[in-house]
Design a protein around this motif. Structure first.
Motif, short mmCIF file in Angstrom:
data_model
loop_
_atom_site.label_atom_id
_atom_site.label_comp_id
_atom_site.label_asym_id
_atom_site.label_seq_id
_atom_site.Cartn_x
_atom_site.Cartn_y
_atom_site.Cartn_z
N PRO A 4 10.16 5.43 2.73
CA PRO A 4 10.43 4.77 1.43
C PRO A 4 9.24 4.91 0.49
O PRO A 4 8.09 4.86 0.91
N GLU A 8 9.65 1.53 -4.37
CA GLU A 8 10.88 1.19 -3.65
C GLU A 8 10.61 0.06 -2.65
O GLU A 8 11.43 -0.85 -2.47
N ARG A 9 9.48 0.10 -1.98
CA ARG A 9 9.15 -0.93 -1.00
C ARG A 9 8.93 -2.29 -1.65
O ARG A 9 9.10 -3.33 -1.03
N GLY A 14 10.04 -7.09 -2.01
CA GLY A 14 9.43 -6.51 -0.82
C GLY A 14 7.91 -6.53 -0.88
O GLY A 14 7.32 -6.85 -1.91
N VAL A 16 3.98 -4.70 0.47
CA VAL A 16 3.20 -3.58 1.00
C VAL A 16 1.91 -4.16 1.57
O VAL A 16 1.17 -4.86 0.88
N ASP A 62 0.65 -0.47 5.80
CA ASP A 62 1.68 0.44 5.31
C ASP A 62 1.08 1.60 4.53
O ASP A 62 1.82 2.50 4.10
#
Length: 352
Positions: A4, A8-9, A14, A16, A62
């Motif tokens: 991804p 987008e994450r 969401g 990171v 990540d």
């Protein structure tokens, strides 16, 4: 499976998780000099840089952040190795890209405070722009997914870094972070919330704070930034026990000597694991989406942040489980009588 993308994450709330802290960790290990803090280890021992990239991913990061912090032209000139500037940057980026590809993580390019920026000094600002430009272009060339610009004391330098990312970054997303000082304003007089809001309006994808302040003294500022900004916000404090009286790691004093702890004696003022867990929980509650730790970070701290944010990285296999301890656990064959006796002995020794 396709990895991804960065933005987008972060969509739909969401997060990171990102590990920083390479400078202090390599200094602690004896591969980097405190003072100049130039990442010569990238040139001298590239396998160790690869190992630390992998170690932080193992602990839940990540992102593989290319170790180009303070690897810019001015810092390389300071130690007489400007001729190795491109090699350092390219090697750090190539290794980071390889680790990211093999682990399904993101790779970020990294620019930072140049140490020469001055408000109103057009010559210094042009040199600063040149430093940003070449590092950004290398990051683009060697496959960065986004660019991190960080540790700025002046809003003006942070904004210049952002404009350079927009101009030379080939459309890559940006994370722009200011380093909070002992005062509650940037060097050029803006509150941190105001500075972050202005960066957001200028086109930064993520804004926030990194370095200098520990969790206790950074969190109140993050609450104000969250109120001021609509975009995702970032938080990477140093893992030290900063206080209202000494809000930055540079201002901390050794309790035994009264002397400044930075940089050599900061170890005694590290946060506990519990304090790092509390920071991560509060950051999550505030709505911090880009989160990690800066100078002083290590893998066990990084794992805690990742776990609070719902991750279960490979190193979680080895997260503490005192139920298996031969004395304190509930699965041992150690008799309750002996356990009680041992605990009483420990308690008595501590009292003495």
């Amino acid at each position: 499976m396709t990895t991804p993308g960065f933005l987008e994450r972060l969509s739909n709330g969401g997060s990171v998780i990102v590990a920083e802290g390479y400078l202090f960790e390599f200094e602690r290990r004896g591969y980097l000099k405190a003072g100049s803090f130039v990442p010569e280890v990238v040139i001298d021992h590239p396998h160790l840089v690869r190992n630390l990239y992998e170690e932080f991913v193992h602990a839940g990061s990540d992102v593989v952040l290319a170790f180009t912090y303070y690897g810019h032209r001015e810092k390389m000139r300071l130690i007489g190795k400007e001729h190795l500037l491109e090699k350092l940057n390219v090697d750090a980026l190539k290794i980071a890209r390889d680790v990211a590809d093999r682990t399904g993580t993101l790779m970020a390019g990294n620019i930072c405070n140049t140490t020469i920026y001055e408000t109103g000094n057009l010559e210094a600002q042009e040199k600063t722009k040149g430093i940003f430009k070449e590092q950004i272009e290398w990051a683009v060339q060697y496959g960065a997914d986004f660019i991190v610009a960080e540790t700025f004391s002046d809003y003006g330098e942070a904004d210049l870094a952002l404009q350079c990312i927009k101009q030379y970054g080939n459309g890559l997303p940006s994370v722009v972070m200011i380093a909070p000082q002992t005062t509650n304003t940037t060097h050029d007089g803006l509150s941190y919330a105001e500075a972050c809001r202005k960066l957001e309006l200028s086109g930064a994808d993520i804004v926030g704070l990194n370095c200098h302040r520990g969790p206790r003294t950074m969190l109140p500022l993050l609450r104000e930034i969250r109120k001021a900004c609509k975009c995702p916000i970032a938080a990477l404090p140093v893992p030290y026990r900063t206080t209202t009286e000494n809000p930055t790691m540079q201002s901390l004093k050794d309790p035994d000597t009264g002397k400044r702890s930075f940089p050599s004696d900061l170890t005694a003022q590290l946060c506990s694991r519990t304090q790092i867990e509390e920071f991560a929980k509060e950051a999550k509650e505030i709505g911090v989406q880009y989160v990690g730790l800066c100078c002083g970070n290590s893998s066990h701290f990084q794992r805690i942040v990742a776990e609070v944010y719902g991750r279960k990285p490979p190193s979680s296999k080895f997260s503490p489980d005192m139920s298996q301890h031969y004395v304190f656990g509930n699965k041992s064959n150690f008799s309750l009588y002996n356990q009680k006796g041992l605990l009483e002995t420990v308690s008595q020794n501590n009292a003495e």
